[in-house]
Scaffold this motif. Structure first.
Motif, mmCIF file in Angstrom:
data_model
loop_
_atom_site.group_PDB
_atom_site.id
_atom_site.type_symbol
_atom_site.label_atom_id
_atom_site.label_comp_id
_atom_site.label_asym_id
_atom_site.label_seq_id
_atom_site.Cartn_x
_atom_site.Cartn_y
_atom_site.Cartn_z
ATOM 1 N N ARG A 82 0.015 6.829 -0.576
ATOM 2 C CA ARG A 82 0.056 6.191 0.743
ATOM 3 C C ARG A 82 0.707 7.086 1.798
ATOM 4 N NH1 ARG A 82 4.730 2.832 -1.045
ATOM 5 N NH2 ARG A 82 6.417 3.622 0.257
ATOM 6 N N CYS A 83 1.663 7.910 1.388
ATOM 7 C CA CYS A 83 2.301 8.788 2.383
ATOM 8 C C CYS A 83 1.320 9.861 2.862
ATOM 9 C CB CYS A 83 3.567 9.421 1.815
ATOM 10 S SG CYS A 83 4.838 8.204 1.426
ATOM 11 N N GLU A 84 0.498 10.346 1.955
ATOM 12 C CA GLU A 84 -0.501 11.345 2.360
ATOM 13 C C GLU A 84 -1.471 10.738 3.376
ATOM 14 O OE1 GLU A 84 -2.403 13.312 -0.880
ATOM 15 O OE2 GLU A 84 -3.606 14.591 0.430
ATOM 16 N N TYR A 162 14.883 2.347 7.349
ATOM 17 C CA TYR A 162 13.815 2.629 6.386
ATOM 18 C C TYR A 162 12.741 3.465 7.071
ATOM 19 C CZ TYR A 162 11.524 -1.387 8.652
ATOM 20 O OH TYR A 162 10.983 -2.254 9.568
ATOM 21 N N CYS A 163 11.866 4.062 6.240
ATOM 22 C CA CYS A 163 10.927 5.050 6.765
ATOM 23 C C CYS A 163 10.028 4.466 7.849
ATOM 24 C CB CYS A 163 10.099 5.601 5.608
ATOM 25 S SG CYS A 163 8.992 6.932 6.104
ATOM 26 N N GLY A 164 9.377 3.328 7.549
ATOM 27 C CA GLY A 164 8.506 2.778 8.587
ATOM 28 C C GLY A 164 7.621 1.639 8.104
ATOM 29 N N CYS A 165 6.829 1.908 7.046
ATOM 30 C CA CYS A 165 5.866 0.885 6.620
ATOM 31 C C CYS A 165 6.560 -0.253 5.881
ATOM 32 C CB CYS A 165 4.791 1.517 5.737
ATOM 33 S SG CYS A 165 5.417 2.152 4.176
ATOM 34 N N ILE A 166 5.801 -1.320 5.709
ATOM 35 C CA ILE A 166 6.362 -2.507 5.080
ATOM 36 C C ILE A 166 6.713 -2.242 3.611
ATOM 37 C CG2 ILE A 166 4.211 -3.637 4.298
ATOM 38 C CD1 ILE A 166 7.038 -5.286 6.335
HETATM 39 S S1 SF4 Z 1 5.862 4.991 6.582
HETATM 40 FE FE1 SF4 Z 1 6.943 6.446 5.286
HETATM 41 S S2 SF4 Z 1 6.988 5.548 3.214
HETATM 42 FE FE2 SF4 Z 1 5.423 4.466 4.434
HETATM 43 S S3 SF4 Z 1 3.537 5.557 3.970
HETATM 44 FE FE3 SF4 Z 1 4.348 6.466 5.866
HETATM 45 S S4 SF4 Z 1 5.573 8.228 5.144
HETATM 46 FE FE4 SF4 Z 1 5.184 6.919 3.359
#
Ligand code: SF4
Length: 177
Positions: A82-84, A162-166
């Motif tokens: 998912r990060c890619e 936190y990084c960003g996504c849920i």
């Molecule tokens: S928001 Fe951060 S943890 Fe979520 S997919 Fe993107 S890089 Fe990965």
């Protein structure tokens, strides 16, 4: 070079902007982060960034689109990292905007964070550059991370947890027993 700098948030932008300006690049910021959830968090990070760039006089283009559904579809693809997918989605849009602005290169503030997948960011950035005929300006901004954290605290900038996504929000707060 004329560089379009993809910016994920205000605190992460501090060291890359300083470093790229010192190197003499013509910089413009670009905010496109449909990975930040929920919307109130997205807005808070954007507001913090807009306040900061106004103070340091950096031009900023903002893509306000909140592409939650598209992001989730990509992130949930079977077998994908998912990060890619997340990096690719953001860098492709950055490269398109860079071309429209007549920039020769793009880069990203994600390269400052010790919590990101640094080598993967580099690989995806270089891949997108090849696809779009631009230059990916790779720099390891991580040595500037600690000093930038201090600056962001002094400025009382909002610093996310936190990084960003849920998914990353879950990993941060929902600890499996
Ligand atoms: S928001 Fe951060 S943890 Fe979520 S997919 Fe993107 S890089 Fe990965």
């Amino acid at each position: 070079m004329n560089v379009l700098l993809h910016i994920c948030c205000g605190p992460c932008s501090i060291a890359p902007i300083q470093q790229l300006r010192e190197q003499g690049h013509q910089l413009q910021g670009y905010f496109f982060n449909p990975n930040i959830h929920p919307y109130k968090e997205f807005k808070r990070r954007l507001d913090t960034l807009q306040e900061y760039v106004a103070a340091i006089e950096l031009p900023l283009m903002v893509d306000q689109r909140y592409l939650l559904e598209e992001f989730l579809q990509r992130a949930m693809q079977t077998g994908c990292d998912r990060c890619e997918q997340c990096y690719e989605m953001r860098f492709l849009q950055t490269a398109i905007a860079a071309k429209e602005q007549g920039c020769e290169a793009f880069s990203t503030t994600l390269l400052v964070s010790p919590y990101q997948k640094h080598e993967l960011i580099r690989q995806v950035g270089e891949r997108v550059a090849e696809q779009t005929g631009l230059h990916f300006l790779y720099e390891d901004f991580r040595p500037g991370w600690k000093a930038a954290v201090e600056i962001s605290r002094q400025r009382e900038m909002y610093r996310q947890a936190y990084c960003g996504c849920i998914f990353s929000e879950k990993e941060r707060y929902c600890k499996a027993k």
